[in-house]
Design an enzyme around this catalytic site. Structure first.
Site, mmCIF file in Angstrom:
data_model
loop_
_atom_site.group_PDB
_atom_site.id
_atom_site.type_symbol
_atom_site.label_atom_id
_atom_site.label_comp_id
_atom_site.label_asym_id
_atom_site.label_seq_id
_atom_site.Cartn_x
_atom_site.Cartn_y
_atom_site.Cartn_z
ATOM 1 C CG ASP A 127 37.682 40.853 35.725
ATOM 2 O OD1 ASP A 127 36.895 40.632 34.670
ATOM 3 O OD2 ASP A 127 38.739 41.458 35.602
ATOM 4 C CG HIS A 182 46.209 37.751 36.205
ATOM 5 N ND1 HIS A 182 47.436 38.517 35.750
ATOM 6 C CD2 HIS A 182 45.140 38.330 35.950
ATOM 7 C CE1 HIS A 182 47.135 39.748 35.297
ATOM 8 N NE2 HIS A 182 45.630 39.502 35.291
ATOM 9 C CE LYS A 199 38.060 42.949 32.378
ATOM 10 N NZ LYS A 199 39.525 42.672 33.237
ATOM 11 C CB CYS A 217 38.762 45.304 36.405
ATOM 12 S SG CYS A 217 40.367 44.678 35.788
#
Ligand code: VGL
Ligand code: ZN
Length: 211
Positions: free
Chosen positions: A20, A93, A118, A163
């Site tokens: 990410d 976001h 995801k 994450c």
């Protein structure tokens, strides 16, 4: 900073998963991780030593369940109960197709072999790159990595306490040997989440390294 063993040279059956590195998680973004962009140069150098690298990308539809704005009267960082248990609410976001969801421009990993998106199910959040927050819906990544013959997974990126740690714990559960590169990761740290995540990774058997 925690004293952690150093990352050893990667083997052929190792893969680096970079989590990410998106504009919304960097300073100026909708859910900025403090100094989220500061890890990018190191992370680029680490990635260049790996023959195999994968990227993940948080990728939510508009009106996603994890957005506080989808729940009238609720504010970001509050926790609510949803069908699968507690869910922290976030500012909007990483909305699909937006600049906030794009990879940070400093990320320079041209040899990355795949991008795993995801969080695209409207009513399920997904911190982990392996299993969504309902703990049932698989992303398919474990099978993919297994089929490609990887045994060891190294993780780094954003955010350490969401994450990155969720992916690390699920990877371990899926039978991989797992390390997190702490100095190439940064946390959000809401309500002690960073300490908690580090403790649960240590306890579970994730090795915590520094590059
Ligand atoms: C993340 C919160 C919400 C992360 C993603 O990448 O750690 N955290 N969505
Ligand atoms: Zn998200």
């Amino acid at each position: 900073m925690t004293r952690s063993p150093a990352l050893s040279p990667p083997a052929e059956e190792d893969i680096l998963l970079i989590v990410d590195i998106q504009n919304d998680f960097c300073p100026g973004g909708a859910l900025a991780v403090p100094q989220g962009d500061a890890i990018i140069p190191l992370l680029n150098r680490v990635a260049s030593r790996f023959a195999h690298v994968g990227l993940t990308q948080d990728w939510h539809p508009k009106g996603h369940l994890s957005f506080a704005s989808s729940h009238p009267g609720k504010r970001p960082f509050e926790t609510i109960e949803v069908s699968y248990g507690p869910q922290i609410l976030w500012p909007d976001h990483c909305v699909q197709g937006t600049e906030g969801a794009a990879f940070h421009r400093a990320l320079d990993v041209p040899h990355a072999e795949f991008v795993l998106r995801k969080g695209y199910h409207p009513a399920i959040d997904s911190y982990s790159a392996f299993r969504e927050n309902d703990r049932r819906t698989q992303t398919g990544l474990a099978s993919y990595l297994r089929e490609r013959g990887f045994a060891r997974l190294r993780l780094c990126g954003l955010a350490t306490d969401f994450c990155v740690s969720s992916s690390a714990l699920d990877a371990l559960d899926a039978g991989f040997s797992v390390s997190v590169i702490l100095n190439a990761s940064r946390g959000i740290d809401v309500g002690g989440s960073l300490e908690k995540a580090l403790a649960s990774m240590r306890e579970a058997g994730v090795s915590l390294l520094n590059a």
